[in-house]
Design an enzyme around this catalytic site. Sequence first.
Site, PDB file in Angstrom:
ATOM      1  N   CYS A 285      -5.546  -9.361   3.184  1.00 47.12           N
ATOM      2  CA  CYS A 285      -6.579  -8.528   3.824  1.00 47.12           C
ATOM      3  C   CYS A 285      -7.787  -9.304   4.336  1.00 47.12           C
ATOM      4  CB  CYS A 285      -7.044  -7.448   2.840  1.00 47.12           C
ATOM      5  SG  CYS A 285      -5.767  -6.217   2.547  1.00 47.12           S
TER       6      CYS A 285
ATOM      7  N   PHE B  48     -17.719 -10.605  -7.464  1.00 42.15           N
ATOM      8  CA  PHE B  48     -17.445 -11.449  -6.284  1.00 42.15           C
ATOM      9  C   PHE B  48     -18.413 -12.618  -6.176  1.00 42.15           C
ATOM     10  CE2 PHE B  48     -14.120 -10.188  -3.186  1.00 42.15           C
ATOM     11  CZ  PHE B  48     -13.450  -9.343  -4.047  1.00 42.15           C
TER      12      PHE B  48
ATOM     13  N   GLU C 183      -7.654   2.458   2.682  1.00 42.48           N
ATOM     14  CA  GLU C 183      -7.287   2.158   1.301  1.00 42.48           C
ATOM     15  C   GLU C 183      -8.057   0.926   0.812  1.00 42.48           C
ATOM     16  OE1 GLU C 183      -5.419   3.876  -0.968  1.00 42.48           O
ATOM     17  OE2 GLU C 183      -6.348   2.310  -2.158  1.00 42.48           O
TER      18      GLU C 183
ATOM     19  N   LYS D  10      -3.793 -14.607  -5.344  1.00 44.51           N
ATOM     20  CA  LYS D  10      -4.593 -14.240  -6.515  1.00 44.51           C
ATOM     21  C   LYS D  10      -3.630 -13.935  -7.644  1.00 44.51           C
ATOM     22  CE  LYS D  10      -6.118 -10.025  -6.788  1.00 44.51           C
ATOM     23  NZ  LYS D  10      -6.689  -8.685  -6.583  1.00 44.51           N
TER      24      LYS D  10
ATOM     25  N   GLY E   4     -14.558 -20.727  -5.883  1.00 43.93           N
ATOM     26  CA  GLY E   4     -13.169 -21.171  -5.903  1.00 43.93           C
ATOM     27  C   GLY E   4     -12.807 -21.923  -4.642  1.00 43.93           C
TER      28      GLY E   4
ATOM     29  N   ARG F 198       0.618 -14.151   1.468  1.00 39.07           N
ATOM     30  CA  ARG F 198      -0.025 -14.100   2.794  1.00 39.07           C
ATOM     31  C   ARG F 198      -1.391 -14.787   2.758  1.00 39.07           C
ATOM     32  NH1 ARG F 198       1.108  -7.813   4.255  1.00 39.07           N
ATOM     33  NH2 ARG F 198       0.938  -7.647   2.000  1.00 39.07           N
TER      34      ARG F 198
ATOM     35  N   VAL G 231       0.830  -1.205   0.000  1.00 39.93           N
ATOM     36  CA  VAL G 231       0.000   0.000   0.000  1.00 39.93           C
ATOM     37  C   VAL G 231       0.867   1.258   0.000  1.00 39.93           C
ATOM     38  CG1 VAL G 231      -1.603   1.353   1.423  1.00 39.93           C
ATOM     39  CG2 VAL G 231      -2.050  -1.061   0.996  1.00 39.93           C
TER      40      VAL G 231
ATOM     41  N   LYS H  94     -14.098   0.455   6.092  1.00 43.86           N
ATOM     42  CA  LYS H  94     -13.132  -0.488   5.515  1.00 43.86           C
ATOM     43  C   LYS H  94     -13.428  -1.923   5.968  1.00 43.86           C
ATOM     44  CE  LYS H  94      -9.528  -2.253   3.664  1.00 43.86           C
ATOM     45  NZ  LYS H  94      -9.319  -2.427   2.237  1.00 43.86           N
TER      46      LYS H  94
ATOM     47  N   ASP I  86      10.640   3.638   5.459  1.00 43.04           N
ATOM     48  CA  ASP I  86      10.398   2.298   6.009  1.00 43.04           C
ATOM     49  C   ASP I  86      11.533   1.960   6.973  1.00 43.04           C
ATOM     50  OD1 ASP I  86       8.450  -0.175   4.757  1.00 43.04           O
ATOM     51  OD2 ASP I  86      10.056  -0.757   6.137  1.00 43.04           O
TER      52      ASP I  86
HETATM   53  P1  NAD Z   1       3.184  -4.645   3.978  1.00 46.48           P
HETATM   54  O1  NAD Z   1       3.505  -5.668   4.996  1.00 46.48           O
HETATM   55  O2  NAD Z   1       3.387  -4.956   2.540  1.00 46.48           O
HETATM   56  O3  NAD Z   1       4.013  -3.311   4.277  1.00 46.48           O
HETATM   57  C1  NAD Z   1       4.123  -2.741   5.531  1.00 46.48           C
HETATM   58  C2  NAD Z   1       5.467  -2.033   5.603  1.00 46.48           C
HETATM   59  O4  NAD Z   1       5.513  -1.264   6.805  1.00 46.48           O
HETATM   60  C3  NAD Z   1       6.671  -2.962   5.655  1.00 46.48           C
HETATM   61  O5  NAD Z   1       7.574  -2.624   4.616  1.00 46.48           O
HETATM   62  C4  NAD Z   1       7.292  -2.716   7.035  1.00 46.48           C
HETATM   63  O6  NAD Z   1       8.699  -2.848   7.043  1.00 46.48           O
HETATM   64  C5  NAD Z   1       6.854  -1.292   7.286  1.00 46.48           C
HETATM   65  N1  NAD Z   1       6.863  -0.883   8.697  1.00 46.48           N
HETATM   66  C6  NAD Z   1       6.426  -1.573   9.789  1.00 46.48           C
HETATM   67  N2  NAD Z   1       6.550  -0.805  10.884  1.00 46.48           N
HETATM   68  C7  NAD Z   1       7.054   0.383  10.482  1.00 46.48           C
HETATM   69  C8  NAD Z   1       7.375   1.595  11.166  1.00 46.48           C
HETATM   70  N3  NAD Z   1       7.178   1.747  12.471  1.00 46.48           N
HETATM   71  N4  NAD Z   1       7.881   2.610  10.449  1.00 46.48           N
HETATM   72  C9  NAD Z   1       8.066   2.491   9.126  1.00 46.48           C
HETATM   73  N5  NAD Z   1       7.778   1.380   8.424  1.00 46.48           N
HETATM   74  C10 NAD Z   1       7.268   0.337   9.099  1.00 46.48           C
HETATM   75  O7  NAD Z   1       1.667  -4.235   4.254  1.00 46.48           O
HETATM   76  P2  NAD Z   1       0.567  -3.772   3.178  1.00 46.48           P
HETATM   77  O8  NAD Z   1       0.026  -4.944   2.467  1.00 46.48           O
HETATM   78  O9  NAD Z   1       1.100  -2.633   2.405  1.00 46.48           O
HETATM   79  O10 NAD Z   1      -0.586  -3.261   4.147  1.00 46.48           O
HETATM   80  C11 NAD Z   1      -0.450  -2.057   4.871  1.00 46.48           C
HETATM   81  C12 NAD Z   1      -1.815  -1.715   5.448  1.00 46.48           C
HETATM   82  O11 NAD Z   1      -2.751  -1.450   4.398  1.00 46.48           O
HETATM   83  C13 NAD Z   1      -2.447  -2.844   6.278  1.00 46.48           C
HETATM   84  O12 NAD Z   1      -3.177  -2.288   7.323  1.00 46.48           O
HETATM   85  C14 NAD Z   1      -3.382  -3.507   5.289  1.00 46.48           C
HETATM   86  O13 NAD Z   1      -4.467  -4.164   5.926  1.00 46.48           O
HETATM   87  C15 NAD Z   1      -3.873  -2.316   4.489  1.00 46.48           C
HETATM   88  N6  NAD Z   1      -4.325  -2.634   3.132  1.00 46.48           N
HETATM   89  C16 NAD Z   1      -3.611  -3.522   2.387  1.00 46.48           C
HETATM   90  C17 NAD Z   1      -4.039  -3.800   1.081  1.00 46.48           C
HETATM   91  C18 NAD Z   1      -3.291  -4.785   0.236  1.00 46.48           C
HETATM   92  O14 NAD Z   1      -3.830  -5.216  -0.784  1.00 46.48           O
HETATM   93  N7  NAD Z   1      -2.074  -5.192   0.591  1.00 46.48           N
HETATM   94  C19 NAD Z   1      -5.165  -3.146   0.556  1.00 46.48           C
HETATM   95  C20 NAD Z   1      -5.832  -2.236   1.353  1.00 46.48           C
HETATM   96  C21 NAD Z   1      -5.413  -1.967   2.642  1.00 46.48           C
END
Ligand code: NAD
Length: 442
Positions: A270, A259, A158, A330, A263, A337, A15, A214, A34
């Site tokens: 998520c 949806f 998001e 997917k 499957g 995950r 994200v 969300k 990060d």
């Molecule tokens: P991710 O695990 O891919 O990325 C998270 C990142 O945060 C990692 O790179 C980690 O190193 C970093 N991080 C952790 N603690 C930190 C800190 N204190 N300071 C700086 N960086 C830090 O996670 P994601 O899939 O991008 O999801 C992030 C959020 O968005 C979650 O809450 C998720 O539920 C939500 N979300 C994800 C999606 C998706 O499709 N992946 C879609 C919508 C919402």
Amino acid sequence: MNLMDSISIIGTGYVGLVTGACLSEFGMKVICMDTDKLKIEALNRGEIPIYEPGLASLVAKNRSAGRLVFTSDPRKAVQRSGVIFIAVGTPIGEDGSADLKHVLSAAASIADRMDDYKVIVTKSTVPVGTSRMVKKIIQEALQRRELQLEFDIVSNPEFLREGSAIRDFMHPDRIVIGSENERAKNIIRDIYNVLYLIDTPFVFTSLETAELIKYASNGFLATKITFINEIANLCEAVGADVHDVAKAMGMDGRIGKYFLHPGPGFGGSCLPKDTKALVKIGLECNSPVSLVDSAIKANEFQKRRMVGKIERKIGDLKDKVIGVLGLAFKQGTDDMREAVSIPIILELIEKGSRVKTYDPAAMANANKYAFAGFNITYCEDEYEAADGADALVILTEWNQFRHLDLERIKSIMKGRFFFDFRNIYEPGELTTLGFIYEGVGR
Ligand code: NAD
């Protein structure tokens, strides 16, 4: 400083990186921060740590234009930006609720370095009340630091989907902005001005409402998938075709056609964690979300049901060679995950099968995170995975699996069993070619 001169994103994962790349494409200066130094070093070398179509070129373009930079220095991210998005992970905690340690530590890190008015935006998916917790952490830190700085908190969940994340970010169905005052609301609305101008619907709410939107959305989507999966199982029992059922159901405007594709169960980064967190929130508030709780249980059953389907067709799985096409949760992502391939493959191995597999993007992550220590053969392509297999199992709906050279597959496989758990082939076509076909719900 003009607040929007520079924007920071804390957390550069799926994200955070997509958000950073897209906002810089909108013309803003973005700092992606990060704590994972290796990830930041890779990004600064021009390497993209995740597979997401279109992301590499967008990052390269905006880096070279000087609008997108990467750092592991929180001070730089906080002090050079007026708006700070928190996009860190919120994985599932031990009790099923969202683990907020990354969000809270990001909030503390911002609070310790703030030197001016900031808008702090929670983009991570967080339980109701988290944005207020972030506010409290910042207030307390500022008191400790004896600073009287103004700041605002915004919740901006998001909704992007991995595999089409850039398109989803650039053309969202809606933007949700939860805030406590007009000032913060207008600043975040201006960040998305490009989308406002193309008539994207904006929903302005309170912090709590935005947070719940969300979870309610993901809870509903998980329930909808699970509903059609259970109808698919019923179709198998009564000799009906779930595709016709879903198509006719979807023609009803009140139901909608999306949806409703059956499957092997839902997985991913998520839906599994967000459904569990929603159930937990409901229990804590003495307001159970029992429908979503049932969907979680039915989804576990659906995943386990797949190996049963294989076993019923081919008998004892011991010493069988199973070719598995697709590992990612997917198509279009390398994200493993909670992928349904994990429990299915582990059960096949436990029952004595030898697994050969191919996935266009997720094999490295699968080997590293899901199947470390297990004896799985990772193949060069679909055909190597099918070579000598007693059965072929499709677990991810990658487009390239939709047009396999089926004559070639038949000639190199040992057996004839074709388990199409994403229903991407017509059963009649496969049967005519001499395969023993098994889909879901048809
Ligand atoms: P991710 O695990 O891919 O990325 C998270 C990142 O945060 C990692 O790179 C980690 O190193 C970093 N991080 C952790 N603690 C930190 C800190 N204190 N300071 C700086 N960086 C830090 O996670 P994601 O899939 O991008 O999801 C992030 C959020 O968005 C979650 O809450 C998720 O539920 C939500 N979300 C994800 C999606 C998706 O499709 N992946 C879609 C919508 C919402």
